[in-house]
Design a protein around this motif. Structure first.
Motif, PDB file in Angstrom:
ATOM      1  N   LEU A 348      23.896  23.051   9.417  1.00 51.61           N
ATOM      2  CA  LEU A 348      24.813  23.154  10.673  1.00 51.61           C
ATOM      3  C   LEU A 348      24.695  21.831  11.242  1.00 51.61           C
ATOM      4  CD1 LEU A 348      24.414  26.700  12.304  1.00 51.61           C
ATOM      5  CD2 LEU A 348      26.376  25.547  11.098  1.00 51.61           C
ATOM      6  N   VAL A 349      23.851  21.313  11.499  1.00 53.09           N
ATOM      7  CA  VAL A 349      23.423  19.881  12.311  1.00 53.09           C
ATOM      8  C   VAL A 349      24.171  18.719  11.537  1.00 53.09           C
ATOM      9  CG1 VAL A 349      21.980  18.217  12.761  1.00 53.09           C
ATOM     10  CG2 VAL A 349      21.415  20.575  13.384  1.00 53.09           C
ATOM     11  N   LYS A 350      24.206  18.846  10.120  1.00 60.19           N
ATOM     12  CA  LYS A 350      24.737  17.829   9.515  1.00 60.19           C
ATOM     13  C   LYS A 350      26.342  18.057   9.401  1.00 60.19           C
ATOM     14  CE  LYS A 350      20.916  17.133   6.231  1.00 60.19           C
ATOM     15  NZ  LYS A 350      20.288  17.391   4.919  1.00 60.19           N
ATOM     16  N   ILE A 351      26.843  19.526   9.485  1.00 59.99           N
ATOM     17  CA  ILE A 351      28.247  19.436   9.557  1.00 59.99           C
ATOM     18  C   ILE A 351      28.884  19.125  11.064  1.00 59.99           C
ATOM     19  CG2 ILE A 351      30.139  21.299   9.788  1.00 59.99           C
ATOM     20  CD1 ILE A 351      28.428  22.787   7.483  1.00 59.99           C
ATOM     21  N   GLY A 352      27.913  19.329  11.952  1.00 60.62           N
ATOM     22  CA  GLY A 352      28.387  18.985  13.383  1.00 60.62           C
ATOM     23  C   GLY A 352      28.289  17.651  13.514  1.00 60.62           C
ATOM     24  N   ALA A 353      27.418  16.893  12.945  1.00 61.54           N
ATOM     25  CA  ALA A 353      27.441  15.300  12.860  1.00 61.54           C
ATOM     26  C   ALA A 353      28.774  14.749  12.330  1.00 61.54           C
ATOM     27  CB  ALA A 353      26.095  14.943  12.526  1.00 61.54           C
ATOM     28  N   VAL A 354      28.969  15.328  11.285  1.00 62.01           N
ATOM     29  CA  VAL A 354      30.159  14.693  10.491  1.00 62.01           C
ATOM     30  C   VAL A 354      31.365  14.799  11.457  1.00 62.01           C
ATOM     31  CG1 VAL A 354      31.758  15.200   8.400  1.00 62.01           C
ATOM     32  CG2 VAL A 354      29.221  15.363   8.176  1.00 62.01           C
ATOM     33  N   PHE A 355      31.882  16.111  11.959  1.00 66.86           N
ATOM     34  CA  PHE A 355      32.682  16.186  12.772  1.00 66.86           C
ATOM     35  C   PHE A 355      32.717  15.409  13.962  1.00 66.86           C
ATOM     36  CE2 PHE A 355      33.673  19.846  10.117  1.00 66.86           C
ATOM     37  CZ  PHE A 355      35.004  20.001   9.965  1.00 66.86           C
ATOM     38  N   GLY A 356      31.408  15.462  14.651  1.00 71.41           N
ATOM     39  CA  GLY A 356      31.347  14.878  15.941  1.00 71.41           C
ATOM     40  C   GLY A 356      31.285  13.519  15.937  1.00 71.41           C
ATOM     41  N   LEU A 357      30.904  12.573  14.879  1.00 70.28           N
ATOM     42  CA  LEU A 357      31.068  11.373  14.811  1.00 70.28           C
ATOM     43  C   LEU A 357      32.516  10.830  14.748  1.00 70.28           C
ATOM     44  CD1 LEU A 357      27.832  10.264  12.983  1.00 70.28           C
ATOM     45  CD2 LEU A 357      28.330   9.988  15.122  1.00 70.28           C
ATOM     46  N   GLY A 358      33.239  12.032  13.944  1.00 68.95           N
ATOM     47  CA  GLY A 358      34.722  11.793  13.945  1.00 68.95           C
ATOM     48  C   GLY A 358      35.415  11.385  15.094  1.00 68.95           C
ATOM     49  N   THR A 359      35.062  12.267  16.277  1.00 67.33           N
ATOM     50  CA  THR A 359      35.487  11.971  17.591  1.00 67.33           C
ATOM     51  C   THR A 359      35.044  10.665  18.277  1.00 67.33           C
ATOM     52  OG1 THR A 359      33.684  13.207  18.798  1.00 67.33           O
ATOM     53  CG2 THR A 359      35.625  14.729  17.955  1.00 67.33           C
ATOM     54  N   VAL A 360      33.865  10.201  18.172  1.00 60.98           N
ATOM     55  CA  VAL A 360      33.413   8.965  18.616  1.00 60.98           C
ATOM     56  C   VAL A 360      34.358   7.855  18.001  1.00 60.98           C
ATOM     57  CG1 VAL A 360      31.601   7.479  19.016  1.00 60.98           C
ATOM     58  CG2 VAL A 360      31.224   9.985  18.673  1.00 60.98           C
ATOM     59  N   MET A 361      34.706   7.849  16.674  1.00 61.33           N
ATOM     60  CA  MET A 361      35.529   6.727  16.145  1.00 61.33           C
ATOM     61  C   MET A 361      36.825   7.046  16.721  1.00 61.33           C
ATOM     62  SD  MET A 361      34.481   6.916  11.937  1.00 61.33           S
ATOM     63  CE  MET A 361      34.441   8.684  11.905  1.00 61.33           C
ATOM     64  N   LEU A 362      37.317   8.175  16.981  1.00 60.48           N
ATOM     65  CA  LEU A 362      38.682   8.470  17.649  1.00 60.48           C
ATOM     66  C   LEU A 362      38.757   7.691  18.888  1.00 60.48           C
ATOM     67  CD1 LEU A 362      40.772  11.482  17.399  1.00 60.48           C
ATOM     68  CD2 LEU A 362      40.297  10.505  19.655  1.00 60.48           C
ATOM     69  N   VAL A 363      37.603   7.808  19.737  1.00 60.56           N
ATOM     70  CA  VAL A 363      37.565   7.463  21.093  1.00 60.56           C
ATOM     71  C   VAL A 363      37.564   5.813  21.332  1.00 60.56           C
ATOM     72  CG1 VAL A 363      36.593   7.285  23.426  1.00 60.56           C
ATOM     73  CG2 VAL A 363      36.834   9.703  22.301  1.00 60.56           C
ATOM     74  N   MET A 364      36.560   5.422  20.264  1.00 63.99           N
ATOM     75  CA  MET A 364      36.490   3.900  20.070  1.00 63.99           C
ATOM     76  C   MET A 364      37.935   3.118  19.744  1.00 63.99           C
ATOM     77  SD  MET A 364      33.175   3.190  20.740  1.00 63.99           S
ATOM     78  CE  MET A 364      33.407   4.489  22.099  1.00 63.99           C
ATOM     79  N   LEU A 365      38.611   3.576  18.914  1.00 64.34           N
ATOM     80  CA  LEU A 365      39.724   3.030  18.313  1.00 64.34           C
ATOM     81  C   LEU A 365      40.869   3.197  19.469  1.00 64.34           C
ATOM     82  CD1 LEU A 365      39.649   3.846  14.506  1.00 64.34           C
ATOM     83  CD2 LEU A 365      39.257   1.670  15.789  1.00 64.34           C
ATOM     84  N   LEU A 366      40.893   4.319  20.325  1.00 62.98           N
ATOM     85  CA  LEU A 366      41.848   4.448  21.239  1.00 62.98           C
ATOM     86  C   LEU A 366      41.533   3.636  22.241  1.00 62.98           C
ATOM     87  CD1 LEU A 366      43.617   6.314  23.001  1.00 62.98           C
ATOM     88  CD2 LEU A 366      41.597   7.547  23.845  1.00 62.98           C
TER      89      LEU A 366
END
Length: 515
Positions: A348-366
């Protein structure tokens, strides 16, 4: 020379803030979107990637104190950001605030610096995302072959196959002889490259769609962080000797150059400062907020408080579960949860990290594309950077150009170098925003301020001093790279920007700092 310090009139900024039509950014974000935008950026890189690195290299278990120090510095800057965001609800963040108070030359430096900050920020997170995805695939028995493993890490980095997992040497027990293990040398991190490309595509489609996706994933991410804390703290309560062993000494003896000791806590704070640039990125979306005067302070300060508390809790739990010495890896939380032996929790933690880090990339590039957008609208960069897509209402060319360049960074550069390069831009932005609030209070004391920073000038002064203190704790390489980047920026500024600047073409009485 005086024109270099021409300020952008607040009346002009106010006019831009109220523009509407197909060539403007769409106001579609409410307070919940903005808070989750901030949490989306803040909760991710710091918890899932940098906590382990800062513990292993600088502070040991005292990395929790590094987060406290970084959080205090952020609180000073956050209050100043909130005041500016309520006065000037325009895309561009510290760049725009600097333009309104300190002049065009300073604004250019911070804008150019922010471009570097967000580029390396997104690249750092993509590198961590790659590590967690690989760890997740291996747990699902989808281990890449040696020929494919070469394309899961950066150029020149050696990884070893140990207990069914491809790992870097620092993640392996010191007793394991490396010579006897299968190993490959990295060529190009395809996973990180593809991650940036996918996030760029989401941003081109639209801010509202991006924000809604972010909000949904943030909820998942917070649940996952909660599960990690619940399982980790529960495991430590049943194994108190483990935490006692891993937390001793809590502040490892100094080894010089910011490695452990009290200086290591400061160096660790400078290192993890990258983890806090989420609330900075919230301010870049001010022009897309429905009610920015009310909602921007809520988004900035709300996300900062929630995230600081979670950082401290996670860093203490992580360094209690495993020795800080083995945490200089791309997926430290995965290493921590694996130590509990709770398979479903690890998954679960690894799945959460995969999805969670995706949002960080989104905000950085935004954030980066919005800074590009603002600089282009002011004439400091070519017009294509501010072109708005007629259907999606996003700066699509800027998104694509930025995304393409950034995609190559995590594919080629190691994560520790990437994260160090981000922090200088963040800290410089914080110092300039803090100074800007103080200057604007002196120049225009009667300006309507929906949100007011308390204890001015004390809070701005503390923001400036703490930011510069952490800057001086960054590695020499960071100063060198930022220096080279600024030289390139100055060539562009004097070669292009000064000739096309819209503000420098305005009457002098409007750009004197009191317009």
């Amino acid at each position: 020379m005086a024109n270099l310090f021409a300020t952008k009139p607040l009346s002009l900024l106010s006019k831009e803030a109220h523009e509407e039509g197909e060539h403007t950014l769409k106001r579609s974000l409410g307070p919940v979107n903005l808070i989750t935008l901030g949490i989306g950026a803040v909760i991710g890189a710091g918890i899932f990637v940098l906590t382990g690195q800062a513990a292993a290299l600088y502070a040991g278990p005292a990395v929790a104190l590094s987060f406290v120090l970084a959080g205090i510095t952020c609180a000073f800057a956050g209050l100043c950001y909130a005041e500016f965001a309520s006065i000037i609800p325009i895309a561009g963040s510290a760049y725009t605030y600097g333009y309104a108070t300190l002049g065009e030359f300073v604004a250019w430096i911070i804008g150019w610096d922010l471009v570097l900050e967000y580029a390396f920020g997104a690249a750092t997170v993509a590198s961590g995302w790659s590590g967690y995805l690989l760890s997740l695939l291996e747990q699902l028995n989808l281990r890449p072959s040696p020929s494919l493993a070469r394309f899961t890490t950066t150029y020149g980095n050696e990884i070893y196959l140990y207990h069914g997992k491809w790992q870097s040497a620092v993640a392996l027990p010191s007793s394991v002889p490396l010579a006897g293990l299968p190993h490959v040398t990295g060529v190009f991190n395809v996973i990180a490259f593809v991650a940036i490309v996918m996030v760029t595509a989401v941003l081109v489609i639209g801010i509202k769609e991006s924000a809604n996706l972010n909000s949904a994933i943030v909820i998942v991410k917070l649940v996952i962080v909660g599960i990690f804390l619940f399982l980790g703290i529960g495991y430590l309560m049943h194994h108190p000797d483990l935490a006692k062993m891993n937390w001793h000494p809590f502040i490892p003896p100094s080894q010089g150059s910011g490695h452990f000791g009290l200086q290591g806590i400061a160096a660790g704070a400078a290192s993890v400062f990258f983890a806090y640039i989420g609330f900075d990125a919230v301010s870049t979306a001010a022009q897309e907020a429905k009610n920015p005067q009310r909602d921007m302070p809520i988004g900035i300060l709300g996300s900062l408080v929630v995230c600081t508390i979670l950082y401290i809790a996670v860093s203490l739990t992580l360094t209690g579960l495993v020795s800080y010495k083995v945490l200089n890896v791309a997926e430290p939380v995965a290493v921590g949860i694996d130590a509990t032996g709770i398979t479903w929790g690890s998954l679960l933690v690894k799945i959460g990290a995969v999805f969670g880090l995706g949002t960080v990339m989104l905000v950085m590039l935004l954030g980066q594309s919005r800074v590009f957008f603002s600089m282009s609208r002011d004439g400091l960069l070519p017009k294509w950077a501010s072109d708005i897509h007629p259907k999606f209402r996003t700066p699509w060319i800027s998104n694509i150009v930025v995304g393409t360049i950034v995609a190559f960074l995590p594919a080629l550069l190691p994560i520790d170098k990437l994260s160090q390069l981000v922090n200088m831009g963040t800290l410089l932005a914080f110092a300039i925003v803090s100074a800007g609030v103080w200057i604007l209070r002196v120049r225009q004391p009667d300006l309507p301020r929906p949100f007011k920073t308390p204890l001015v000038p004390l809070v701005p002064i503390l923001g400036i001093v703490s930011a510069f203190y952490l800057m001086f704790n960054l590695p020499a390489l960071t100063w060198i790279v930022v220096g080279v980047w600024l030289v390139v920026g100055l060539v562009i500024y004097f070669g292009y920007s000064t000739k096309h600047s819209k503000v420098q073409k305005l009457p002098a009485h409007l750009t004197s700092g009191r317009g």
